[in-house]
Design an enzyme around this catalytic site. Sequence first.
Site, PDB file in Angstrom:
ATOM      1  N   HIS A 103       0.838  -1.214   0.000  1.00  0.00           N
ATOM      2  CA  HIS A 103       0.000   0.000   0.000  1.00  0.00           C
ATOM      3  C   HIS A 103       0.868   1.256   0.000  1.00  0.00           C
ATOM      4  O   HIS A 103       1.339   1.712   1.046  1.00  0.00           O
ATOM      5  CB  HIS A 103      -0.906  -0.014   1.241  1.00  0.00           C
ATOM      6  CG  HIS A 103      -1.989   1.030   1.197  1.00  0.00           C
ATOM      7  ND1 HIS A 103      -3.250   0.806   1.699  1.00  0.00           N
ATOM      8  CD2 HIS A 103      -2.012   2.300   0.725  1.00  0.00           C
ATOM      9  CE1 HIS A 103      -3.998   1.881   1.535  1.00  0.00           C
ATOM     10  NE2 HIS A 103      -3.254   2.813   0.947  1.00  0.00           N
ATOM     11  N   ASN A 116      -5.037   6.818  -6.727  1.00  0.00           N
ATOM     12  CA  ASN A 116      -5.455   8.229  -6.619  1.00  0.00           C
ATOM     13  C   ASN A 116      -4.368   9.213  -7.052  1.00  0.00           C
ATOM     14  O   ASN A 116      -4.016  10.149  -6.350  1.00  0.00           O
ATOM     15  CB  ASN A 116      -5.960   8.551  -5.196  1.00  0.00           C
ATOM     16  CG  ASN A 116      -4.894   8.382  -4.133  1.00  0.00           C
ATOM     17  OD1 ASN A 116      -3.894   7.704  -4.359  1.00  0.00           O
ATOM     18  ND2 ASN A 116      -5.094   8.992  -2.981  1.00  0.00           N
ATOM     19  N   HIS A 146     -10.998   0.633   0.768  1.00  0.00           N
ATOM     20  CA  HIS A 146     -10.793   1.690   1.766  1.00  0.00           C
ATOM     21  C   HIS A 146     -12.114   1.735   2.522  1.00  0.00           C
ATOM     22  O   HIS A 146     -13.139   2.130   1.972  1.00  0.00           O
ATOM     23  CB  HIS A 146     -10.503   3.033   1.103  1.00  0.00           C
ATOM     24  CG  HIS A 146     -10.314   4.132   2.110  1.00  0.00           C
ATOM     25  ND1 HIS A 146      -9.097   4.722   2.353  1.00  0.00           N
ATOM     26  CD2 HIS A 146     -11.187   4.715   2.971  1.00  0.00           C
ATOM     27  CE1 HIS A 146      -9.231   5.629   3.309  1.00  0.00           C
ATOM     28  NE2 HIS A 146     -10.497   5.644   3.692  1.00  0.00           N
ATOM     29  N   ARG A 164       2.360   8.965  -6.191  1.00  0.00           N
ATOM     30  CA  ARG A 164       2.065  10.373  -6.553  1.00  0.00           C
ATOM     31  C   ARG A 164       2.357  10.748  -7.992  1.00  0.00           C
ATOM     32  O   ARG A 164       2.037  11.863  -8.408  1.00  0.00           O
ATOM     33  CB  ARG A 164       2.836  11.355  -5.644  1.00  0.00           C
ATOM     34  CG  ARG A 164       2.594  11.204  -4.162  1.00  0.00           C
ATOM     35  CD  ARG A 164       1.148  11.421  -3.823  1.00  0.00           C
ATOM     36  NE  ARG A 164       0.916  11.529  -2.385  1.00  0.00           N
ATOM     37  CZ  ARG A 164      -0.224  11.195  -1.798  1.00  0.00           C
ATOM     38  NH1 ARG A 164      -1.227  10.716  -2.518  1.00  0.00           N
ATOM     39  NH2 ARG A 164      -0.373  11.338  -0.509  1.00  0.00           N
ATOM     40  N   ASP A 224       1.069   2.418   3.809  1.00  0.00           N
ATOM     41  CA  ASP A 224       0.203   3.494   3.314  1.00  0.00           C
ATOM     42  C   ASP A 224       1.021   4.787   3.197  1.00  0.00           C
ATOM     43  O   ASP A 224       0.595   5.870   3.612  1.00  0.00           O
ATOM     44  CB  ASP A 224      -1.020   3.707   4.214  1.00  0.00           C
ATOM     45  CG  ASP A 224      -2.069   4.612   3.558  1.00  0.00           C
ATOM     46  OD1 ASP A 224      -1.893   4.958   2.378  1.00  0.00           O
ATOM     47  OD2 ASP A 224      -3.049   4.965   4.240  1.00  0.00           O
ATOM     48  N   HIS A 264       1.531   5.280  -2.100  1.00  0.00           N
ATOM     49  CA  HIS A 264       1.044   6.310  -3.024  1.00  0.00           C
ATOM     50  C   HIS A 264       2.267   6.930  -3.704  1.00  0.00           C
ATOM     51  O   HIS A 264       2.957   7.748  -3.108  1.00  0.00           O
ATOM     52  CB  HIS A 264       0.254   7.381  -2.264  1.00  0.00           C
ATOM     53  CG  HIS A 264      -1.008   6.839  -1.641  1.00  0.00           C
ATOM     54  ND1 HIS A 264      -2.225   6.908  -2.253  1.00  0.00           N
ATOM     55  CD2 HIS A 264      -1.217   6.196  -0.470  1.00  0.00           C
ATOM     56  CE1 HIS A 264      -3.155   6.339  -1.482  1.00  0.00           C
ATOM     57  NE2 HIS A 264      -2.560   5.892  -0.389  1.00  0.00           N
ATOM     58  N   HIS A 295      -5.545  -0.793   5.508  1.00  0.00           N
ATOM     59  CA  HIS A 295      -5.238  -0.057   6.752  1.00  0.00           C
ATOM     60  C   HIS A 295      -6.307  -0.148   7.844  1.00  0.00           C
ATOM     61  O   HIS A 295      -6.996   0.813   8.140  1.00  0.00           O
ATOM     62  CB  HIS A 295      -4.904   1.412   6.461  1.00  0.00           C
ATOM     63  CG  HIS A 295      -5.747   2.087   5.401  1.00  0.00           C
ATOM     64  ND1 HIS A 295      -7.110   1.986   5.352  1.00  0.00           N
ATOM     65  CD2 HIS A 295      -5.379   2.880   4.356  1.00  0.00           C
ATOM     66  CE1 HIS A 295      -7.563   2.671   4.328  1.00  0.00           C
ATOM     67  NE2 HIS A 295      -6.531   3.215   3.697  1.00  0.00           N
ATOM     68  N   HIS A 329       2.861  14.189   1.513  1.00  0.00           N
ATOM     69  CA  HIS A 329       2.416  15.538   1.120  1.00  0.00           C
ATOM     70  C   HIS A 329       3.522  16.469   1.596  1.00  0.00           C
ATOM     71  O   HIS A 329       4.238  16.148   2.555  1.00  0.00           O
ATOM     72  CB  HIS A 329       1.116  15.924   1.825  1.00  0.00           C
ATOM     73  CG  HIS A 329      -0.043  15.033   1.489  1.00  0.00           C
ATOM     74  ND1 HIS A 329      -0.751  15.135   0.317  1.00  0.00           N
ATOM     75  CD2 HIS A 329      -0.618  14.015   2.183  1.00  0.00           C
ATOM     76  CE1 HIS A 329      -1.721  14.225   0.299  1.00  0.00           C
ATOM     77  NE2 HIS A 329      -1.663  13.522   1.410  1.00  0.00           N
TER      78      HIS A 329
END
Length: 452
Positions: free
Chosen positions: A75, A109, A196, A79, A330, A77, A257, A334
Amino acid sequence: MNQVYKFHNAKLLTGECIDFIVENGKITDLLPVTTSIHNAKFDLADFVKNRNPSTDIINIDCKAELILPAAIDVHVHSREPGFSHKEDWMTLSNAAFKGGVVAVCDMPNTLPPTMSRADIEEKAHIAQKSKLAFKLYLGVGKANIGSLKNILSDPSLPLCGLKVYYGQSTGELMYDDLETLAKALPENMRGVLTFHSEDQCRIDHNEKELLTGYNSKDDSLPYELHSKIRSSDSAWQSTKVILEWAKKWQQPVHIAHISTPAEMELIEEARQGGLHVTAEVAPHHLIFSTDDYEHLGPLLKMNPPVRSPEEVHELRNYFAKGLIDYFATDHAPHTLVEKNQPYKLCPSGVPSIEYFWPLLLLLADQTGLSPVQTLQMGAAKAAIPFGFSSLGKLEVGYDASFVWISRQTQTIRNKEVVSKCRWSPYDGMELPYTVCATWHKGQLVYNNKLND
Ligand code: DOR
Ligand code: ZN
């Protein structure tokens, strides 16, 4: 020249010491410590200095330090595409290798969200820049529900499965029409069906109740509201509905998660009823609680949110018993500028892949998770379901993808973070383990001694 690497005196997590041989990127032999290569000529530092040794056999003395299979993080991200100011596939791979991870499953995402064959192909093209092994999640929404059968049954696409945002999280993706979903899935779906799991109706209801009268940019809103808005109840409700649906359709499911012990109770019950259900847990849900908002504020905002200290304690008990299938970070970077905003504007998500193995080993020590379960959670168990069949184990015939870990305490420091976001919620925390080096398919892809 065909290089042969002989690793001598490697300590496994289960305690025994072995020698093993690496040839052409694979583990070709593995045996109890012998005297045959006892006089290992090089240690790791020498190995780095002698990158082009003339000899075709290189001996490496592991000095009875830990050698573990490289991790699979199911899991993350990445980006990229779309948000490469937060992370990109190269910075992600640097962070992953530092944490002893060589394979990742990337969430949909991104921008565009990964919804079509073309989106998958575009992301795969970008991801191939890095040396990381990867699989991609397809996302689902109204726009692509009719294409799922076609895309999810195509073996040429590098997919690990379908991600359903049953509640909305970071980004626009959301799909909660489970009846339509059941009919839209291919007969024998390849990969994992991952949820999710947060109930949007409850979240909206809580938000309305708790935020009435506040301006959305109000910077006095406390960040701990997040755990009340996205309540434990909303996770429980959603997991309950998903499991009932899975039972009705006899559909194996995976819950991303897990943050509450109440959901684990539901999962255990479903398993006892014969349902194939797996779950993953992120380090932040085992380490932080609502008490930590006081010092971390926006840096602790993630979905699902952190829970009460009592719930964390109980969730750790499930973890300790080996009832949660996967440890998955996860990893959701950011920038600090984005995070340091008032509650409503602060995006949810925290980075952590670069501490994967040290965090898992610490949690195993603290809770008593057995070595066998630790290896399962970090590497072995994910290999087949997520599509990395040559990874996850230190065994003959497997890829030579492994991690050298020393019992050297490290203090996590933001300034040492290699993820592009350059911060960690664990800043200042001491970890009793450090990844010294990571090999992937026989290549040294990370070595912290190089920086000396
Ligand atoms: O906290 C989170 N951040 N949870 C998610 O589900 C998405 C993620 C992100 O993409 O930032
Ligand atoms: Zn996520």
